[in-house]
Design a protein around this motif. Structure first.
Motif, mmCIF file in Angstrom:
data_model
loop_
_atom_site.group_PDB
_atom_site.id
_atom_site.type_symbol
_atom_site.label_atom_id
_atom_site.label_comp_id
_atom_site.label_asym_id
_atom_site.label_seq_id
_atom_site.Cartn_x
_atom_site.Cartn_y
_atom_site.Cartn_z
ATOM 1 N N ALA A 1 -76.567 11.447 29.562
ATOM 2 C CA ALA A 1 -75.557 12.362 30.101
ATOM 3 C C ALA A 1 -74.721 12.935 28.971
ATOM 4 O O ALA A 1 -74.462 14.138 28.925
ATOM 5 N N HIS A 2 -74.301 12.087 28.055
ATOM 6 C CA HIS A 2 -73.502 12.532 26.906
ATOM 7 C C HIS A 2 -74.264 13.568 26.088
ATOM 8 O O HIS A 2 -73.717 14.601 25.705
ATOM 9 N N ARG A 3 -75.535 13.306 25.817
ATOM 10 C CA ARG A 3 -76.342 14.234 25.028
ATOM 11 C C ARG A 3 -76.460 15.593 25.717
ATOM 12 O O ARG A 3 -76.315 16.642 25.092
ATOM 13 N N LEU A 4 -76.687 15.586 27.040
ATOM 14 C CA LEU A 4 -76.800 16.839 27.791
ATOM 15 C C LEU A 4 -75.479 17.615 27.796
ATOM 16 O O LEU A 4 -75.473 18.842 27.707
ATOM 17 N N ILE A 5 -74.373 16.887 27.894
ATOM 18 C CA ILE A 5 -73.056 17.546 27.861
ATOM 19 C C ILE A 5 -72.809 18.138 26.468
ATOM 20 O O ILE A 5 -72.340 19.259 26.356
ATOM 21 N N GLN A 6 -73.143 17.388 25.430
ATOM 22 C CA GLN A 6 -72.979 17.899 24.061
ATOM 23 C C GLN A 6 -73.791 19.171 23.848
ATOM 24 O O GLN A 6 -73.324 20.104 23.207
ATOM 25 N N GLN A 7 -74.988 19.199 24.380
ATOM 26 C CA GLN A 7 -75.873 20.356 24.213
ATOM 27 C C GLN A 7 -75.553 21.479 25.195
ATOM 28 O O GLN A 7 -76.161 22.540 25.129
ATOM 29 N N GLU A 8 -74.597 21.216 26.084
ATOM 30 C CA GLU A 8 -74.176 22.174 27.109
ATOM 31 C C GLU A 8 -75.355 22.696 27.919
ATOM 32 O O GLU A 8 -75.515 23.896 28.139
ATOM 33 N N CYS A 9 -76.172 21.757 28.378
ATOM 34 C CA CYS A 9 -77.331 22.137 29.186
ATOM 35 C C CYS A 9 -77.493 21.209 30.389
ATOM 36 O O CYS A 9 -78.593 20.788 30.714
ATOM 37 N N THR A 10 -76.376 20.910 31.050
ATOM 38 C CA THR A 10 -76.438 20.014 32.201
ATOM 39 C C THR A 10 -76.880 20.728 33.464
ATOM 40 O O THR A 10 -77.496 20.123 34.328
#
Length: 104
Positions: free
Chosen positions: A13-22
């Motif tokens: 979840a953190h990685r997806l939020i960082q990449q702004e692709c949730t």
């Protein structure tokens, strides 16, 4: 085993939020293979850790307003009977560590 899954889900979840692709909350839930309600729990947990999370309609994604990093390390090691010497206060001590331990 449940805790390891939760930590792995938090890391993803953190990685997806960082990449702004949730995506939307529903799409985010699908990516993590959990319910939409559980997504809101994950986001709340990250907010409890001082993550400044917002949802952008233009990006169609959750994002961190301020820099935020989360490091999740999970190590699992199987010990064979010969390696396991004693269990002391929740720590597994190997023979060489046990000999160096000084109890006061």
């Amino acid at each position: 085993m449940k805790t390891i899954k939760q930590l792995e889900r938090l890391r993803k979840a953190h990685r997806l939020i960082q990449q702004e692709c949730t995506g939307t909350p529903f799409e985010f839930a699908v990516k993590l293979n959990i319910s939409e309600r559980e997504i809101f729990r994950v986001i709340e947990y990250l907010k409890e850790l001082d993550a400044d999370i917002f949802f952008s309609r233009s990006l169609n994604s959750y994002y961190y307003k301020e820099d935020f990093d989360l490091i999740v390390n999970v190590t699992v090691k199987v010990l064979v009977k010969q390696e396991l010497r004693t269990i002391y206060g929740g720590y597994v001590l190997m023979q060489e560590n046990f000999e160096n331990l000084q109890l006061k």
